[in-house]
Design a protein around this motif. Structure first.
Motif, PDB file in Angstrom:
ATOM      1  N   MET A 107       0.836  -1.198   0.000  1.00  0.00           N
ATOM      2  CA  MET A 107       0.000   0.000   0.000  1.00  0.00           C
ATOM      3  C   MET A 107       0.872   1.249   0.000  1.00  0.00           C
ATOM      4  N   SER A 108       0.368   2.307  -0.585  1.00  0.00           N
ATOM      5  CA  SER A 108       1.092   3.579  -0.580  1.00  0.00           C
ATOM      6  C   SER A 108       1.006   4.210   0.804  1.00  0.00           C
ATOM      7  N   GLY A 109       1.974   5.069   1.112  1.00  0.00           N
ATOM      8  CA  GLY A 109       1.947   5.755   2.389  1.00  0.00           C
ATOM      9  C   GLY A 109       0.722   6.631   2.542  1.00  0.00           C
ATOM     10  N   ALA A 110       0.301   7.272   1.438  1.00  0.00           N
ATOM     11  CA  ALA A 110      -0.879   8.129   1.491  1.00  0.00           C
ATOM     12  C   ALA A 110      -2.138   7.317   1.768  1.00  0.00           C
ATOM     13  N   GLY A 111      -2.274   6.177   1.090  1.00  0.00           N
ATOM     14  CA  GLY A 111      -3.434   5.317   1.324  1.00  0.00           C
ATOM     15  C   GLY A 111      -3.463   4.779   2.735  1.00  0.00           C
ATOM     16  N   LEU A 112      -2.309   4.391   3.209  1.00  0.00           N
ATOM     17  CA  LEU A 112      -2.213   3.874   4.571  1.00  0.00           C
ATOM     18  C   LEU A 112      -2.566   4.962   5.589  1.00  0.00           C
ATOM     19  N   GLY A 113      -2.061   6.166   5.352  1.00  0.00           N
ATOM     20  CA  GLY A 113      -2.370   7.269   6.256  1.00  0.00           C
ATOM     21  C   GLY A 113      -3.847   7.596   6.270  1.00  0.00           C
ATOM     22  N   LEU A 114      -4.500   7.519   5.115  1.00  0.00           N
ATOM     23  CA  LEU A 114      -5.927   7.802   5.032  1.00  0.00           C
ATOM     24  C   LEU A 114      -6.728   6.789   5.843  1.00  0.00           C
ATOM     25  N   ILE A 115      -6.386   5.519   5.698  1.00  0.00           N
ATOM     26  CA  ILE A 115      -7.113   4.469   6.424  1.00  0.00           C
ATOM     27  C   ILE A 115      -6.925   4.613   7.928  1.00  0.00           C
ATOM     28  N   TRP A 116      -5.685   4.744   8.358  1.00  0.00           N
ATOM     29  CA  TRP A 116      -5.419   4.828   9.789  1.00  0.00           C
ATOM     30  C   TRP A 116      -5.860   6.163  10.377  1.00  0.00           C
ATOM     31  N   GLY A 117      -5.936   7.187   9.544  1.00  0.00           N
ATOM     32  CA  GLY A 117      -6.471   8.456  10.028  1.00  0.00           C
ATOM     33  C   GLY A 117      -7.912   8.313  10.473  1.00  0.00           C
ATOM     34  N   PHE A 118      -8.723   7.546   9.714  1.00  0.00           N
ATOM     35  CA  PHE A 118     -10.100   7.275  10.114  1.00  0.00           C
ATOM     36  C   PHE A 118     -10.148   6.384  11.352  1.00  0.00           C
ATOM     37  N   ILE A 119      -9.266   5.387  11.412  1.00  0.00           N
ATOM     38  CA  ILE A 119      -9.282   4.448  12.537  1.00  0.00           C
ATOM     39  C   ILE A 119      -8.960   5.146  13.849  1.00  0.00           C
ATOM     40  N   GLY A 124     -13.330   7.050  15.953  1.00  0.00           N
ATOM     41  CA  GLY A 124     -12.920   6.027  15.003  1.00  0.00           C
ATOM     42  C   GLY A 124     -13.012   4.623  15.561  1.00  0.00           C
ATOM     43  N   MET A 125     -12.585   3.662  14.733  1.00  0.00           N
ATOM     44  CA  MET A 125     -12.737   2.258  15.082  1.00  0.00           C
ATOM     45  C   MET A 125     -11.923   1.871  16.315  1.00  0.00           C
ATOM     46  N   ALA A 126     -10.742   2.456  16.482  1.00  0.00           N
ATOM     47  CA  ALA A 126      -9.894   2.077  17.613  1.00  0.00           C
ATOM     48  C   ALA A 126     -10.592   2.365  18.935  1.00  0.00           C
ATOM     49  N   ASN A 127     -11.122   3.566  19.096  1.00  0.00           N
ATOM     50  CA  ASN A 127     -11.819   3.911  20.330  1.00  0.00           C
ATOM     51  C   ASN A 127     -13.126   3.136  20.483  1.00  0.00           C
ATOM     52  N   GLN A 128     -13.804   2.887  19.385  1.00  0.00           N
ATOM     53  CA  GLN A 128     -15.049   2.125  19.464  1.00  0.00           C
ATOM     54  C   GLN A 128     -14.797   0.696  19.909  1.00  0.00           C
ATOM     55  N   VAL A 129     -13.725   0.087  19.419  1.00  0.00           N
ATOM     56  CA  VAL A 129     -13.390  -1.280  19.832  1.00  0.00           C
ATOM     57  C   VAL A 129     -13.020  -1.319  21.309  1.00  0.00           C
ATOM     58  N   LEU A 130     -12.205  -0.337  21.765  1.00  0.00           N
ATOM     59  CA  LEU A 130     -11.822  -0.294  23.172  1.00  0.00           C
ATOM     60  C   LEU A 130     -13.046  -0.107  24.066  1.00  0.00           C
ATOM     61  N   THR A 131     -13.959   0.747  23.648  1.00  0.00           N
ATOM     62  CA  THR A 131     -15.179   0.963  24.426  1.00  0.00           C
ATOM     63  C   THR A 131     -16.058  -0.284  24.436  1.00  0.00           C
ATOM     64  N   PHE A 132     -16.190  -0.937  23.304  1.00  0.00           N
ATOM     65  CA  PHE A 132     -17.023  -2.145  23.212  1.00  0.00           C
ATOM     66  C   PHE A 132     -16.484  -3.259  24.104  1.00  0.00           C
ATOM     67  N   LEU A 133     -15.154  -3.373  24.170  1.00  0.00           N
ATOM     68  CA  LEU A 133     -14.544  -4.420  24.996  1.00  0.00           C
ATOM     69  C   LEU A 133     -14.438  -4.030  26.465  1.00  0.00           C
ATOM     70  N   GLY A 134     -14.851  -2.805  26.789  1.00  0.00           N
ATOM     71  CA  GLY A 134     -14.789  -2.351  28.164  1.00  0.00           C
ATOM     72  C   GLY A 134     -13.373  -2.107  28.654  1.00  0.00           C
ATOM     73  N   MET A 135     -12.454  -1.807  27.748  1.00  0.00           N
ATOM     74  CA  MET A 135     -11.064  -1.585  28.106  1.00  0.00           C
ATOM     75  C   MET A 135     -10.807  -0.092  28.303  1.00  0.00           C
TER      76      MET A 135
END
Length: 285
Positions: A107-119, A124-135
């Protein structure tokens, strides 16, 4: 006669490098001594742009972030790449084990940055997963505070670069002569002892190259930082390459941006030279 033909064959390549690399660098070096906004003619200002380098607080922040990038992106992807290469070497299904680590590198650095920027956004998904798991950490602002945002982007960069470093180390492992390893095993060496005293010294030349490439890449990091944070918030995650880009293409300060470019090129070349000289000196001893 042979010498003349050799010069004929080499001349196009030399001209190509001169036109695309040396001439632009000389022009950039000239602009670094001027005040220029992209319109009209550059106005010579001497060393004013270089004096400004030492009094620019935003630049000092980018220097700090660049140093963090140098440490993080030479230790994490190189160290983890070596670990994965050693663990997956000479085992059944090792190629399949390494495959997931190679995919991010495609993957290109720009594409990777775009995906992880949303996560890594607050919602984003990172905080939602942590909240869902009660962590703990479900409300973490990964990209909103410095230098935490720099550390987060270093992890993303390491995730991408791990694969190619692992592949280089696998090639290095495959090129090691079998006789020293077999002799060490006969003498009772195994595990960490075998790696430390036999495998690691034999891979030192390759390790020098891998570390050198990681060092140069870390000093000129741009795409992931610009896509994920654009150096913000408040320029807290800028690296030297991002600062250079901002000054030239956003602020239209071509002279000051060129001075940063010259400084970055000098630091990169000097760091590469010192590192290679140190490693070659160790090998000669």
């Amino acid at each position: 006669m042979y010498g003349r033909f050799r010069q004929i064959y080499v001349t196009p390549a030399v001209l190509f490098v001169a036109v695309l690399i040396y001439l632009p660098f000389l022009w950039t070096a000239y602009l670094s001594f001027t005040s220029y906004d992209g319109l009209g003619s550059p106005k010579f200002t001497g060393l004013d742009n270089y004096r400004r380098l030492f009094h620019d607080e935003a630049l000092l922040t980018s220097v700090r972030n660049t140093l963090i990038w140098v440490v993080g992106t030479t230790i994490l992807p190189v160290g983890l790449g070596l670990l994965v290469a050693v663990l997956s070497y000479n085992i059944k299904g090792g190629a399949w084990f390494r495959l997931p680590f190679l995919i991010p590198y495609a993957m290109s650095g720009a594409g990777l940055g775009l995906i992880w920027g949303f996560i890594l956004q607050p919602d984003g998904m990172a905080n939602q997963v942590l909240t869902f798991l009660g962590m703990p950490g479900g409300n973490t602002e990964f990209l909103q505070d410095g230098p935490r945002n720099t550390f987060a982007m270093i992890v993303v960069w390491a995730w991408q670069q791990l694969g190619v470093n692992m592949l280089l180390f696998v090639v290095g492992l495959q090129s090691i002569p079998r006789q020293p390893i077999e002799a060490a095993r006969i003498d009772g060496a195994s595990g960490w002892q075998l790696f430390r005293h036999i495998i690691w010294p034999l891979m030192r030349p390759l390790t020098t190259v891998v570390f050198g490439l990681a060092l140069v890449a870390s000093l000129k990091t741009f795409d992931i930082v610009w896509v994920m944070t654009q150096g913000g918030p408040g320029r807290s995650s800028e690296t030297l390459a991002v600062t250079m880009y901002r000054q030239v293409f956003v602020a239209d300060e071509y002279g000051y941006g060129s001075a940063i470019a010259v400084a970055l090129t000098t630091v990169t070349g000097l760091a590469s030279y010192l590192y290679l000289r140190h490693q070659i000196g160790k090998e000669d001893r």
